[in-house]
Scaffold this motif. Sequence first.
Motif, short mmCIF file in Angstrom:
data_model
loop_
_atom_site.label_atom_id
_atom_site.label_comp_id
_atom_site.label_asym_id
_atom_site.label_seq_id
_atom_site.Cartn_x
_atom_site.Cartn_y
_atom_site.Cartn_z
N THR A 120 0.82 -1.21 0.00
CA THR A 120 0.00 0.00 0.00
C THR A 120 0.85 1.25 0.00
N THR A 121 1.99 1.23 0.69
CA THR A 121 2.90 2.37 0.66
C THR A 121 3.42 2.60 -0.75
N ASP A 122 3.79 1.53 -1.43
CA ASP A 122 4.29 1.67 -2.80
C ASP A 122 3.20 2.16 -3.75
N LEU A 123 1.96 1.92 -3.43
CA LEU A 123 0.87 2.37 -4.29
C LEU A 123 0.58 3.86 -4.12
N TYR A 124 0.60 4.37 -2.89
CA TYR A 124 0.23 5.77 -2.72
C TYR A 124 1.41 6.72 -2.81
N LEU A 125 2.63 6.26 -2.61
CA LEU A 125 3.79 7.15 -2.61
C LEU A 125 3.98 7.88 -3.93
N PRO A 126 3.86 7.22 -5.10
CA PRO A 126 4.00 7.96 -6.36
C PRO A 126 2.90 9.01 -6.57
N ALA A 127 1.80 8.88 -5.87
CA ALA A 127 0.69 9.81 -6.06
C ALA A 127 0.81 11.06 -5.20
N LEU A 128 1.83 11.18 -4.37
CA LEU A 128 1.94 12.34 -3.48
C LEU A 128 2.00 13.68 -4.23
N PRO A 129 2.75 13.81 -5.32
CA PRO A 129 2.73 15.10 -6.02
C PRO A 129 1.33 15.48 -6.54
#
Length: 53
Positions: free
Chosen positions: A29-38
Amino acid sequence: MPNQAPATAMPPAVIVLLLSLLLGLQPVTTDLYLPALPVLTAWTLVQQHGEQK
């Protein structure tokens, strides 16, 4: 009082499997949302210094 079935304990192998799956879910789940932070930063209008990089 209605009759209730007696509680049965889960086998240790099921408990270990369930805990392993739950612990393995966190990195995914961390790998899924981390790229979406910007995108989330732009969407919520947060200042640039307020985001984590």
